[in-house]
Motif scaffolding. Structure first.
Motif, PDB file in Angstrom:
ATOM      1  N   PHE A   1    -104.965 -24.990 -32.856  1.00 46.74           N
ATOM      2  CA  PHE A   1    -104.756 -26.308 -33.497  1.00 46.74           C
ATOM      3  C   PHE A   1    -104.346 -27.124 -32.085  1.00 46.74           C
ATOM      4  O   PHE A   1    -103.495 -28.440 -32.980  1.00 46.74           O
ATOM      5  CB  PHE A   1    -103.971 -26.677 -34.748  1.00 46.74           C
TER       6      PHE A   1
ATOM      7  N   GLN B   1    -102.096 -27.273 -30.223  1.00 46.10           N
ATOM      8  CA  GLN B   1    -100.902 -27.996 -29.932  1.00 46.10           C
ATOM      9  C   GLN B   1     -99.889 -27.092 -29.270  1.00 46.10           C
ATOM     10  O   GLN B   1    -100.148 -26.054 -27.955  1.00 46.10           O
ATOM     11  CB  GLN B   1     -99.941 -26.970 -31.274  1.00 46.10           C
TER      12      GLN B   1
ATOM     13  N   GLU C   1     -95.578 -22.728 -29.127  1.00 48.52           N
ATOM     14  CA  GLU C   1     -94.150 -22.726 -30.381  1.00 48.52           C
ATOM     15  C   GLU C   1     -93.093 -21.306 -29.937  1.00 48.52           C
ATOM     16  O   GLU C   1     -91.660 -22.016 -29.847  1.00 48.52           O
ATOM     17  CB  GLU C   1     -94.691 -22.676 -31.514  1.00 48.52           C
ATOM     18  N   HIS C   2     -93.650 -20.482 -28.612  1.00 55.16           N
ATOM     19  CA  HIS C   2     -93.003 -19.320 -28.551  1.00 55.16           C
ATOM     20  C   HIS C   2     -93.084 -19.518 -27.197  1.00 55.16           C
ATOM     21  O   HIS C   2     -93.721 -19.812 -26.682  1.00 55.16           O
ATOM     22  CB  HIS C   2     -92.833 -18.563 -29.403  1.00 55.16           C
TER      23      HIS C   2
END
Lengths: 234, 234
Positions: A100, A102, A105-106
């Motif tokens: 996406f 992005q 996230e981790h």
DNA sequence: CGTGTACTTGAATTACATCAAATGATGTGG
DNA sequence: CCACATCATTTGATGTAATTCAAGTACACG
């Protein structure tokens, strides 16, 4: 405290057509012709135990299929504390959010020696444009991740320390003639269960004394499934 | 203990084309022609506060777009305890796992009066066969749910009771002239944070005394964002 | 064989759970 | 509209579980 290692090897370009675990990975449904649409290199990567695969917030350009080993996904809080939110194994995909556009996230770190395929997002997007056969495996990975995330919360983050540790062992059980389980550091156990390193150690020691666990060698346990299931109900 | 109500009304069949919040829901990208492929009724449903939308393990045949109100997703443990694993609001979709033919993984309950669209799985499948325009919104819902699940674990299930409660309020903040927050029962707060009802109550009372919160009326709070952010670091 | 890291254990402290009771809010029927 | 029933919240007293701080021990690695 762990130090982070940077041992990453690049074993060369994959031949996905001949992949030995293709039935487990994202490309399971692809046909011969679909592979023609891969115009960017997919690399086989090798990570030593403890080495970084990608960092939280890092710029994302690829997803990683886990071929072997175990990967931890870590999330950091503003106050410096951290939790392990998921463990990934063979057939799982790390960094799906990259698709996406992005940032990751981790932080993804190899818990053992790990082999992955690094698949550039562009490859996934292109394949998705050219064939519908990538879609189901992809959706299935989202579903599976979400299922695990919820399970993680309710089973590993709820109840007494004893119960959580017991559930973690049940979660990690390798079935076989005798059910065994190879564990990782007490610090990681703590970060999975939301406990301190000391509490994790104490509880595991107590389970050993109570014969629910037998340590065969360092971090390899034989598990008494029934006792663990009792304890997991606390 | 809460009793479960069964107040469900069926307000009639939706007209998705004219949906007032279409930019927020699954059908955002559909074009006029796509709606011709909907051959099963999509119903507007109204659920009273406390009523059941679907039960964990229940046979699944539809997903639910939340039009207004708040829904809690609850998961039960074998020992009878439970955790709230997610809250859903306008634009979120409950029961996505139904699309994979799986039983519902959670019990979904209205926390307030809730309006949903009940979309039969068959409609989603058919649309997906006929047009690619449903896919992105659908993937986006998976991504969002997973993101929230991880966030839930690290921010609401980690650290001291004080810090967790503070983070919950920050999480629920309605921005406005004054930042406010309308809360639900202490029992639910406990089930979100992994604390007992009493501890939740005590901590909230303490935050009120410390002026981080001011109760305007029952369960409506004015929040001192800065104080809460400090406390959330504990 | 020595050194550093991880694991274990102990003692003191703190945070949270538990049990019990009182108070406050909400809704109902007389 | 009030009196009462019901349920949620608050508060207190007490017990217990988990954290913290501090040594000490085992273990892997060079």
């Amino acid at each position: 405290m762990e130090r982070q290692k940077i041992e990453v090897a690049w074993s060369g370009q994959s031949n996905c057509r001949k992949c030995g675990i293709r039935e487990l990975v994202l490309f399971v449904d692809l046909k011969e012709e679909d592979f023609l649409h891969i115009h960017m290199p997919i690399h086989d990567m090798h990570y030593e135990k403890g080495s970084l695969i990608y960092p939280q917030g890092g710029e994302s350009g690829a997803v990683f299929t886990i071929r072997s080993g175990v990967v931890k996904l870590v999330q950091y809080l503003p106050n410096g504390r951290h939790r392990i939110v998921r463990l990934l194994r063979q057939g799982d995909v790390a960094g799906l959010e990259a698709l996406f556009g992005q940032a990751y996230e981790h932080t993804a770190i190899a818990l053992q020696s790990v082999l992955t395929c690094r698949i550039p997002c562009e490859v996934v997007h292109r394949l998705n444009r050219e064939t519908p056969r990538l879609l189901n495996p992809l959706m299935e990975r989202w579903r599976r991740s979400l299922h695990r995330a919820d399970e993680w919360l309710t089973t590993l983050s709820t109840g007494s320390a004893r119960a959580r540790v017991a559930r973690l062992f049940l979660h990690l059980l390798d079935e076989g003639p005798h059910p065994t389980c190879h564990l990782f550091s007490r610090e990681d156990v703590g970060a999975i269960l939301g406990l301190t390193t000391e509490t994790s150690s104490r509880v595991i020691a107590e389970l050993k004394r109570g014969k629910a666990l037998t340590e065969l060698k360092t971090n390899l346990f034989r598990c008494d499934r029934e006792r663990l299931e009792e304890i997991s109900l606390d």
